[in-house]
Scaffold this motif. Structure first.
Motif, PDB file in Angstrom:
ATOM      1  N   GLU A  22      -0.218 -19.579   7.552  1.00 47.96           N
ATOM      2  CA  GLU A  22      -0.374 -20.206   6.240  1.00 47.96           C
ATOM      3  C   GLU A  22      -1.485 -21.245   6.283  1.00 47.96           C
ATOM      4  O   GLU A  22      -1.617 -22.001   7.254  1.00 47.96           O
ATOM      5  CB  GLU A  22       0.938 -20.888   5.840  1.00 47.96           C
ATOM      6  N   PRO A  29       3.814 -11.615   3.182  1.00 49.22           N
ATOM      7  CA  PRO A  29       3.418 -12.974   2.791  1.00 49.22           C
ATOM      8  C   PRO A  29       3.751 -13.267   1.332  1.00 49.22           C
ATOM      9  O   PRO A  29       3.610 -12.409   0.462  1.00 49.22           O
ATOM     10  CB  PRO A  29       1.900 -12.975   3.017  1.00 49.22           C
ATOM     11  N   ARG A  60      -0.991 -21.170   0.870  1.00 52.48           N
ATOM     12  CA  ARG A  60      -1.173 -19.718   0.844  1.00 52.48           C
ATOM     13  C   ARG A  60      -0.818 -19.107   2.200  1.00 52.48           C
ATOM     14  O   ARG A  60      -1.437 -19.446   3.217  1.00 52.48           O
ATOM     15  CB  ARG A  60      -2.625 -19.371   0.500  1.00 52.48           C
ATOM     16  N   GLU A  61       0.170 -18.218   2.197  1.00 50.96           N
ATOM     17  CA  GLU A  61       0.445 -17.400   3.373  1.00 50.96           C
ATOM     18  C   GLU A  61      -0.566 -16.260   3.413  1.00 50.96           C
ATOM     19  O   GLU A  61      -0.803 -15.592   2.399  1.00 50.96           O
ATOM     20  CB  GLU A  61       1.861 -16.851   3.328  1.00 50.96           C
ATOM     21  N   ASN A  62      -1.145 -16.030   4.579  1.00 50.68           N
ATOM     22  CA  ASN A  62      -2.254 -15.082   4.673  1.00 50.68           C
ATOM     23  C   ASN A  62      -1.958 -13.828   5.485  1.00 50.68           C
ATOM     24  O   ASN A  62      -2.126 -12.721   5.001  1.00 50.68           O
ATOM     25  CB  ASN A  62      -3.476 -15.787   5.279  1.00 50.68           C
TER      26      ASN A  62
END
Length: 323
Positions: free
Chosen positions: A231, A68, A57-59
């Motif tokens: 991420e 993202p 997960r890119e945050n």
């Protein structure tokens, strides 16, 4: 074609003495006699038979023009076997064992090597380059390096950290470590070209987990790399007997002598040049991936002898790494 099958299998979720499983210490088990031995048992506890869940997960974006990506979830079946245990040096080989459309898929995956109080570590140094990097006396005291190798046993990244045992956790945490792009990102031709990540390996009641805190960076302009997006990656290994590991163990039994020679050839190239230069490819990691993996498959298929394959593998590595 095999790369397509691997990706499909992951998305659908679908050795001699070295193949013995090493289970995590049972709750309430006696603490090992020394911190060193406790660390060793924590490393060996990662061996086994698992269902793996990958959560990426890119945050947070640090670039005004970058949004993202949505999170990615996948899974697979993976065995982890002990290649060798020499006390202060331990090697663990990951092998994917899956099925897709009734076809068994066995893929030699990544390898993790652990060294106690290392004097050097093979670290990613930018596109196509890995450097044999000294580790200071203070940094290595009581510490373990973890070097991760790609499917063809070429280097991927290396870092140094310590195992800690507090708050009910057995966890190894690395220093900030440079890494090349994973295939999932490299094939997108993104604005970033490397990761700066902190890795944690923690034991769980059902196996272990690999947690990554990655900063995706752009270093193409030269100078100091610039942060693009942060991420989180959580790869969870849960013990499982829901599938047979036989296909993976058969592959390893047939090819482990070949892969031992390949490891030696990479070690020789790294020692020769105090590191290694080898061209990276988005699809395969490095250019040596397809030919070295194909030779192993031909050994298992009976199309080539181990000895002949080793000769070709050495020539492949030599040609790819000489500048």
């Amino acid at each position: 074609m095999r790369a397509i099958l691997i990706a499909a299998a992951l998305l659908t979720g679908a050795a001699p003495a070295a193949t013995a499983l090493a289970q995590a210490p049972a709750q309430g088990a006696t603490t090992p006699a020394s911190p060193f031995e406790r660390d060793r048992q924590s490393i060996l506890a990662q061996a086994g038979q698992y269902r793996v869940h990958f959560d990426m997960r890119e945050n947070v974006s640090f670039n005004v023009d970058y949004d993202p990506m949505e999170g990615k979830l996948s899974g697979g079946s993976e065995i982890v076997r002990v290649v060798y245990d020499k006390g202060d040096r331990i090697s663990l080989q990951h092998i994917l064992v899956m099925e897709h459309d009734g076809q068994a898929i066995v893929i030699k995956h990544w390898r993790q090597d652990w060294v106690y109080q290392p004097e050097t570590v093979v670290a990613y140094a930018g596109p196509n380059h890995w450097a044999l990097t000294p580790v200071s006396a203070d940094q290595r005291a009581g510490a373990w390096s973890q070097t991760v190798w790609q499917t063809d046993d070429s280097p991927r990244y290396g870092g140094v950290g310590r195992w800690t045992y507090v708050n009910g956790l057995s966890v190894w945490t690395s220093d900030p470590t440079w890494r090349p792009l994973a295939r999932r990102d490299a094939v997108l031709n993104p604005v970033y070209d490397r990761y700066l990540g902190t890795n944690r390996h923690a034991l769980t009641p059902t196996g272990w987990v690999h947690i990554q805190d990655n900063m995706k960076m752009n270093g193409r302009a030269g100078g100091e790399p610039v942060a693009i997006v942060q991420e989180d990656v959580v790869n969870t290994y849960d013990r499982s007997t829901s599938y047979s590991p036989k296909a993976g163990d058969d592959y390893w039994a047939a090819t482990q002598d070949y892969w031992a020679a390949v490891r030696d050839a990479w070690d020789a190239a790294i020692a020769r040049d105090n590191g290694v230069y080898v061209e990276e490819e988005a699809q395969t990691g490095v250019v040596t991936g397809p030919p070295l993996m194909d030779l192993a498959q031909k050994i298992q298929n009976g199309e080539i002898t181990t000895e002949a394959a080793i000769v070709q593998a050495r020539a492949t590595i030599d040609a790819a790494t000489k500048r």
